[in-house]
Scaffold this motif. Structure first.
Motif, PDB file in Angstrom:
ATOM      1  N   TYR A  42       0.700  -1.212   0.039  1.00 39.10           N
ATOM      2  CA  TYR A  42       0.186   0.143  -0.190  1.00 39.10           C
ATOM      3  C   TYR A  42       0.934   1.046  -0.100  1.00 39.10           C
ATOM      4  O   TYR A  42       1.985   1.213   0.538  1.00 39.10           O
ATOM      5  CB  TYR A  42      -0.995   0.042   1.321  1.00 39.10           C
ATOM      6  N   LYS A  43       0.442   2.184  -0.789  1.00 43.19           N
ATOM      7  CA  LYS A  43       1.316   3.515  -0.725  1.00 43.19           C
ATOM      8  C   LYS A  43       1.334   4.310   0.468  1.00 43.19           C
ATOM      9  O   LYS A  43       2.420   4.879   0.664  1.00 43.19           O
ATOM     10  CB  LYS A  43       0.561   4.417  -1.889  1.00 43.19           C
ATOM     11  N   ARG A  44       0.275   3.866   1.453  1.00 33.38           N
ATOM     12  CA  ARG A  44       0.278   4.886   2.629  1.00 33.38           C
ATOM     13  C   ARG A  44       1.313   4.332   3.674  1.00 33.38           C
ATOM     14  O   ARG A  44       1.137   4.759   4.878  1.00 33.38           O
ATOM     15  CB  ARG A  44      -1.191   4.820   2.970  1.00 33.38           C
ATOM     16  N   ASP A  72       8.297   3.467   4.458  1.00 32.67           N
ATOM     17  CA  ASP A  72       9.386   2.925   3.528  1.00 32.67           C
ATOM     18  C   ASP A  72       9.650   1.686   4.227  1.00 32.67           C
ATOM     19  O   ASP A  72       9.871   0.691   3.542  1.00 32.67           O
ATOM     20  CB  ASP A  72      10.381   3.942   3.351  1.00 32.67           C
ATOM     21  N   GLN A 121       7.170  -0.997   3.717  1.00 33.05           N
ATOM     22  CA  GLN A 121       7.157  -1.401   2.401  1.00 33.05           C
ATOM     23  C   GLN A 121       8.416  -2.482   2.094  1.00 33.05           C
ATOM     24  O   GLN A 121       8.202  -3.429   1.481  1.00 33.05           O
ATOM     25  CB  GLN A 121       7.054  -0.452   1.313  1.00 33.05           C
TER      26      GLN A 121
END
Length: 125
Positions: A39-41, A44, A47
């Motif tokens: 997910y982009k939200r 880092d 992710q």
């Protein structure tokens, strides 16, 4: 009352389709999308953890995205917070267990052996 029907994917993972193949031969197999990008939200660090889990747990798919997001957040907290509460650690263990990421849960996952395909076979056969 009869027991609920075991989903085909679960039956394959637990090896039930090998024990009683006739029970599962006429069932359709739902199409499952791959896990995909995090997910982009997510931060880092979360992710990066997502990518690690995706490479370690190759059986994860799109239906595992939410539980994986929770596991990523808890793992990031695990690495950064030395005072992480035991309840949060227990939740992380439950997430890993739900994804088949502990030794005892891994034994429940059946991954069929993939044969290496000969690239020339489609032209020669």
């Amino acid at each position: 009352m009869a027991n609920p029907r075991v989903p085909t994917a679960k039956a394959e993972v637990t090896g039930r389709t090998l024990q009683n193949p006739g029970r599962f031969k006429n069932r359709s197999k739902p199409k499952v999308r791959p896990l995909g990008a995090p997910y982009k939200r997510m931060s880092d660090e979360e992710q990066e953890i997502w990518a690690e889990y995706a490479s370690e747990f190759s059986w994860l798919n799109s239906s595992d995205r939410k539980i994986l997001a929770i596991a990523c957040r808890l793992t990031a907290r695990f690495w950064n917070d030395p005072d992480m509460p035991v309840a949060a650690l227990a939740q992380l263990r439950m997430c890993l267990s739900a994804m088949g990421g502990t030794p005892s849960d891994l034994s429940k996952i059946y991954m069929p052996e993939q044969e290496d395909e000969d690239p020339a076979a489609k032209f020669l056969n």
